[in-house]
Write a protein that holds these residues in place. Structure first.
Motif, PDB file in Angstrom:
ATOM      1  N   LEU A   1       0.918  -1.318   0.149  1.00 58.62           N
ATOM      2  CA  LEU A   1       0.080   0.386   0.395  1.00 58.62           C
ATOM      3  C   LEU A   1       0.968   1.044   0.189  1.00 58.62           C
ATOM      4  O   LEU A   1       0.614   2.469  -1.010  1.00 58.62           O
ATOM      5  CB  LEU A   1      -0.808   0.183   1.249  1.00 58.62           C
ATOM      6  N   ILE A   2       1.494   1.237   0.813  1.00 56.57           N
ATOM      7  CA  ILE A   2       2.083   2.425   1.114  1.00 56.57           C
ATOM      8  C   ILE A   2       3.535   2.943  -0.033  1.00 56.57           C
ATOM      9  O   ILE A   2       3.495   3.885  -0.678  1.00 56.57           O
ATOM     10  CB  ILE A   2       3.564   1.928   2.109  1.00 56.57           C
ATOM     11  N   GLN A   3       3.737   1.470  -0.672  1.00 56.93           N
ATOM     12  CA  GLN A   3       4.625   1.671  -1.475  1.00 56.93           C
ATOM     13  C   GLN A   3       3.568   2.459  -3.102  1.00 56.93           C
ATOM     14  O   GLN A   3       4.177   2.848  -3.969  1.00 56.93           O
ATOM     15  CB  GLN A   3       5.003   0.105  -2.659  1.00 56.93           C
ATOM     16  N   GLN A   4       2.712   1.473  -3.401  1.00 59.52           N
ATOM     17  CA  GLN A   4       1.102   2.668  -4.097  1.00 59.52           C
ATOM     18  C   GLN A   4       0.884   3.457  -3.974  1.00 59.52           C
ATOM     19  O   GLN A   4       1.175   4.334  -5.114  1.00 59.52           O
ATOM     20  CB  GLN A   4       0.511   1.740  -4.106  1.00 59.52           C
ATOM     21  N   SER A   5       1.597   4.215  -2.610  1.00 59.03           N
ATOM     22  CA  SER A   5       0.614   5.172  -2.494  1.00 59.03           C
ATOM     23  C   SER A   5       1.964   7.020  -3.152  1.00 59.03           C
ATOM     24  O   SER A   5       1.078   8.050  -3.116  1.00 59.03           O
ATOM     25  CB  SER A   5       0.726   6.055  -1.575  1.00 59.03           C
ATOM     26  N   LYS A   6       3.170   5.947  -3.331  1.00 61.68           N
ATOM     27  CA  LYS A   6       4.043   6.743  -3.758  1.00 61.68           C
ATOM     28  C   LYS A   6       3.896   7.094  -5.119  1.00 61.68           C
ATOM     29  O   LYS A   6       3.726   8.562  -5.613  1.00 61.68           O
ATOM     30  CB  LYS A   6       5.579   6.233  -3.690  1.00 61.68           C
ATOM     31  N   LYS A   7       3.637   6.465  -5.577  1.00 55.85           N
ATOM     32  CA  LYS A   7       3.327   6.045  -7.576  1.00 55.85           C
ATOM     33  C   LYS A   7       1.928   7.456  -8.031  1.00 55.85           C
ATOM     34  O   LYS A   7       1.985   7.870  -8.503  1.00 55.85           O
ATOM     35  CB  LYS A   7       2.323   4.735  -7.274  1.00 55.85           C
ATOM     36  N   LEU A   8       0.600   7.145  -6.938  1.00 47.09           N
ATOM     37  CA  LEU A   8      -0.436   7.451  -6.959  1.00 47.09           C
ATOM     38  C   LEU A   8       0.376   9.306  -6.517  1.00 47.09           C
ATOM     39  O   LEU A   8      -0.495   9.748  -6.922  1.00 47.09           O
ATOM     40  CB  LEU A   8      -1.480   6.990  -5.782  1.00 47.09           C
ATOM     41  N   THR A   9       0.927   9.156  -5.408  1.00 50.14           N
ATOM     42  CA  THR A   9       1.112  10.945  -5.231  1.00 50.14           C
ATOM     43  C   THR A   9       1.648  11.969  -6.010  1.00 50.14           C
ATOM     44  O   THR A   9       1.844  12.763  -6.535  1.00 50.14           O
ATOM     45  CB  THR A   9       2.243  10.444  -4.052  1.00 50.14           C
ATOM     46  N   ASP A  10       2.824  10.581  -7.029  1.00 49.74           N
ATOM     47  CA  ASP A  10       3.625  11.821  -7.964  1.00 49.74           C
ATOM     48  C   ASP A  10       2.112  11.623  -9.293  1.00 49.74           C
ATOM     49  O   ASP A  10       2.249  12.526  -9.797  1.00 49.74           O
ATOM     50  CB  ASP A  10       4.235  10.623  -8.899  1.00 49.74           C
ATOM     51  N   LEU A  11       1.525  10.819  -9.849  1.00 54.59           N
ATOM     52  CA  LEU A  11       0.141  10.797 -10.257  1.00 54.59           C
ATOM     53  C   LEU A  11      -0.242  12.046 -10.876  1.00 54.59           C
ATOM     54  O   LEU A  11      -0.944  12.645 -11.366  1.00 54.59           O
ATOM     55  CB  LEU A  11      -0.213   8.842 -11.122  1.00 54.59           C
ATOM     56  N   PHE A  12      -0.799  11.854  -9.168  1.00 54.21           N
ATOM     57  CA  PHE A  12      -1.698  12.713  -8.712  1.00 54.21           C
ATOM     58  C   PHE A  12      -1.369  14.227  -8.449  1.00 54.21           C
ATOM     59  O   PHE A  12      -2.017  15.013  -8.261  1.00 54.21           O
ATOM     60  CB  PHE A  12      -2.623  12.518  -7.963  1.00 54.21           C
ATOM     61  N   LYS A  13      -0.621  14.255  -8.416  1.00 59.06           N
ATOM     62  CA  LYS A  13       0.913  15.175  -7.764  1.00 59.06           C
ATOM     63  C   LYS A  13       0.282  16.102  -6.735  1.00 59.06           C
ATOM     64  O   LYS A  13       0.040  16.864  -6.920  1.00 59.06           O
ATOM     65  CB  LYS A  13       1.066  16.985  -8.835  1.00 59.06           C
ATOM     66  N   LEU A  14      -0.064  15.167  -5.429  1.00 61.63           N
ATOM     67  CA  LEU A  14      -0.634  15.449  -4.729  1.00 61.63           C
ATOM     68  C   LEU A  14       0.258  14.993  -3.369  1.00 61.63           C
ATOM     69  O   LEU A  14       0.997  14.461  -2.960  1.00 61.63           O
ATOM     70  CB  LEU A  14      -1.897  14.898  -3.900  1.00 61.63           C
ATOM     71  N   PRO A  15       0.133  15.611  -1.822  1.00 59.07           N
ATOM     72  CA  PRO A  15       1.108  15.475  -0.924  1.00 59.07           C
ATOM     73  C   PRO A  15       0.617  13.576  -0.687  1.00 59.07           C
ATOM     74  O   PRO A  15      -0.165  13.995  -0.257  1.00 59.07           O
ATOM     75  CB  PRO A  15       1.039  16.336   0.340  1.00 59.07           C
ATOM     76  N   THR A  16       1.532  13.852   0.486  1.00 59.46           N
ATOM     77  CA  THR A  16       1.738  12.331   0.943  1.00 59.46           C
ATOM     78  C   THR A  16       0.233  12.024   2.328  1.00 59.46           C
ATOM     79  O   THR A  16      -0.317  11.286   2.036  1.00 59.46           O
ATOM     80  CB  THR A  16       2.698  11.839   1.407  1.00 59.46           C
ATOM     81  N   HIS A  17       0.026  13.163   2.527  1.00 54.47           N
ATOM     82  CA  HIS A  17      -0.506  12.771   3.754  1.00 54.47           C
ATOM     83  C   HIS A  17      -2.154  12.902   2.937  1.00 54.47           C
ATOM     84  O   HIS A  17      -2.611  13.074   4.208  1.00 54.47           O
ATOM     85  CB  HIS A  17      -0.253  14.667   4.753  1.00 54.47           C
ATOM     86  N   LEU A  18      -2.123  13.531   2.217  1.00 52.50           N
ATOM     87  CA  LEU A  18      -3.720  13.050   1.253  1.00 52.50           C
ATOM     88  C   LEU A  18      -3.992  11.899   1.002  1.00 52.50           C
ATOM     89  O   LEU A  18      -4.685  11.416   1.442  1.00 52.50           O
ATOM     90  CB  LEU A  18      -3.664  14.241   0.648  1.00 52.50           C
ATOM     91  N   ILE A  19      -2.840  11.260   0.217  1.00 51.48           N
ATOM     92  CA  ILE A  19      -2.659   9.783  -0.443  1.00 51.48           C
ATOM     93  C   ILE A  19      -3.049   8.529   0.436  1.00 51.48           C
ATOM     94  O   ILE A  19      -3.475   7.993  -0.006  1.00 51.48           O
ATOM     95  CB  ILE A  19      -2.186   9.831  -1.799  1.00 51.48           C
ATOM     96  N   GLU A  20      -1.834   8.501   1.668  1.00 47.51           N
ATOM     97  CA  GLU A  20      -1.410   7.644   2.056  1.00 47.51           C
ATOM     98  C   GLU A  20      -2.909   7.149   3.153  1.00 47.51           C
ATOM     99  O   GLU A  20      -3.136   6.185   2.469  1.00 47.51           O
ATOM    100  CB  GLU A  20      -0.280   8.133   3.348  1.00 47.51           C
ATOM    101  N   PRO A  21      -3.374   8.407   3.330  1.00 43.11           N
ATOM    102  CA  PRO A  21      -4.796   7.685   4.464  1.00 43.11           C
ATOM    103  C   PRO A  21      -6.124   6.776   3.950  1.00 43.11           C
ATOM    104  O   PRO A  21      -7.127   6.216   3.201  1.00 43.11           O
ATOM    105  CB  PRO A  21      -5.229   9.096   4.901  1.00 43.11           C
ATOM    106  N   LEU A  22      -5.748   8.272   1.931  1.00 44.04           N
ATOM    107  CA  LEU A  22      -7.307   7.983   1.084  1.00 44.04           C
ATOM    108  C   LEU A  22      -6.753   6.266   0.670  1.00 44.04           C
ATOM    109  O   LEU A  22      -8.204   5.484   0.867  1.00 44.04           O
ATOM    110  CB  LEU A  22      -6.677   8.419  -0.225  1.00 44.04           C
ATOM    111  N   LEU A  23      -5.838   6.052   0.118  1.00 41.05           N
ATOM    112  CA  LEU A  23      -5.874   4.635  -0.240  1.00 41.05           C
ATOM    113  C   LEU A  23      -5.531   3.753   0.629  1.00 41.05           C
ATOM    114  O   LEU A  23      -6.005   2.615   0.077  1.00 41.05           O
ATOM    115  CB  LEU A  23      -4.287   4.726  -1.005  1.00 41.05           C
ATOM    116  N   THR A  24      -5.382   3.759   1.546  1.00 40.93           N
ATOM    117  CA  THR A  24      -5.415   2.809   2.926  1.00 40.93           C
ATOM    118  C   THR A  24      -7.237   2.914   3.129  1.00 40.93           C
ATOM    119  O   THR A  24      -7.223   1.447   3.574  1.00 40.93           O
ATOM    120  CB  THR A  24      -5.184   3.652   3.923  1.00 40.93           C
ATOM    121  N   HIS A  25      -7.594   3.483   3.316  1.00 41.20           N
ATOM    122  CA  HIS A  25      -9.246   3.553   3.265  1.00 41.20           C
ATOM    123  C   HIS A  25      -9.848   2.858   2.555  1.00 41.20           C
ATOM    124  O   HIS A  25     -10.910   2.155   2.574  1.00 41.20           O
ATOM    125  CB  HIS A  25     -10.422   5.063   4.110  1.00 41.20           C
TER     126      HIS A  25
END
Ligand code: GDP
Ligand code: MN
Length: 354
Positions: free
Chosen positions: A138-162
């Protein structure tokens, strides 16, 4: 089973994902709504925006006529029973995010695109992220998503986890947020949600009480002067039951396949529906339980007897999953079962001619 948007959004919200504040509007109940408001037709299909199923209303004067228009506006052959009225979100960007089961690799996949709001099939594939996802990656994939969406980790990590937790907890086969809205205040909110659940998991979700789980869609009235109501599971067995009733000199009032995910409430709904046929003098219940559970059917029978004092005699043949449990539940209430459909029909015939 496909959920309606408002049902899917409730599950998202329970998992900790933000959704717009909303109220439900039915034909008989139009609550006081603040404007601007987004009115969304609750039908089992996407692409509503383009077909006039999603409208933003700015003035109070237009509300009633717009609600009425939506209730009569067919979207790909569907008419809504409910309209979702949501606060209007100020959109900065629309993104696409989904999880689905990839049947070939037998794994969960993450599918994402930086341009949301349009169907994923219509997106250019160059910017598409499609990758397997597991609880440990999950965390690894969050990083890819952070780059793709150009959004900060603190928004993406909890979203993807949820999102992942919601997918697992609800036995989903598809969970799609499109658009995932980046608001002008730089927050994330699910603008739309499509969710499909695995029907074969229904046995462990007594909480699944969605629009689609009611038995009415598999209920076919046959003859209003019919004297026998029928309840069966599986289209084949339900047809065979109707044929056997008619071949035995009785008249089937209906066809009903209660389906694989039938629960107490959906079976109870079927009993209520049968009570609207004036000619029914007996009900034949013929269940060969695989995914359906006999004890669930038994509970519905007991509840129907309690709730409907005018219920005609029931002739019940059960076989398969949790048969013993069902028989003991029924016997405790003084209700007996028969070994074959033939015996049910013979007994029904006798009771009618008495
Ligand atoms: P679909 O067409 O069935 O997928 O319905 P959606 O719920 O995805 O809505 C379609 C489009 O309507 C979205 O992509 C948005 O552009 C627009 N829309 C929906 N809700 C809002 C909202 O709250 N504010 C704004 N500005 N646009 C919205
Ligand atoms: Mn959408």
């Amino acid at each position: 089973m496909k959920l309606l948007e408002h049902e899917a959004k409730q599950l998202l919200n329970q998992a900790g994902i933000s959704i717009p504040s909303a109220v439900l509007v039915t034909k008989t109940d139009l609550p006081e709504l603040a404007v601007p408001v987004v009115l969304k037709s609750q039908v089992q299909t996407g692409g509503r925006g383009k077909l006039g199923g999603v409208v933003i209303v700015d003035s109070k004067e237009e509300l009633t006529s717009m609600v009425n228009a939506l209730f009569t506006r067919e979207i790909k052959g569907f008419l809504p029973k409910i309209i979702l009225a949501e606060e209007r979100i100020d959109i900065q960007r629309e993104l696409y995010l989904s999880l689905y089961i990839d049947r070939e690799t037998k794994s969960i996949h993450l599918l994402a695109h930086p341009n949301g709001g349009i169907a994923i099939e219509e997106q250019d594939t160059a910017q598409l992220l499609n990758t397997e996802i597991t609880s440990t990656s999950l965390i690894q994939q969050s990083k890819k998503l952070t780059d793709l969406f150009k959004l900060p980790t603190h928004l993406i990590e909890p979203l993807l986890t949820h999102l992942f937790n919601a997918f697992i907890k609800n036995d989903a086969t598809l969970l799609e947020i499109n658009p995932l809205i980046v608001t002008k205040a730089d927050t994330l909110i699910a603008g739309d949600c499509k969710m499909e659940l695995d029907d074969t998991a229904a046995f462990r979700h007594p909480d699944w009480q969605f629009e689609e789980t009611t038995a009415s869609s598999n209920f076919v009235p046959l003859d209003t002067s019919g004297n026998i109501g029928s309840i069966a599971n599986g289209a084949g067995l339900a047809m065979a039951t109707v044929d056997a009733i008619n071949a035995g000199g009785l008249k089937a009032a209906n066809f009903l396949d209660i389906g694989g995910g039938a629960n107490t409430n959906s079976i109870l709904a079927a009993f209520s529906r049968l009570m609207s046929f004036p000619g029914i003098q007996a009900i034949v219940i013929n269940i060969f339980a695989g995914i359906t559970r006999c004890d669930e059917v038994a509970k519905a029978i007991i509840e129907a007897k309690r709730q409907i004092p005018t219920l005609p005699p029931l002739y019940i043949r059960l076989a398969g999953t949790n048969f013993e449990e069902a028989v003991s539940l029924l016997n405790a209430e003084g209700i007996s079962t028969l070994a074959t459909l033939e015996e049910c029909l013979t007994s029904a015939k006798k009771s009618i001619h008495e």
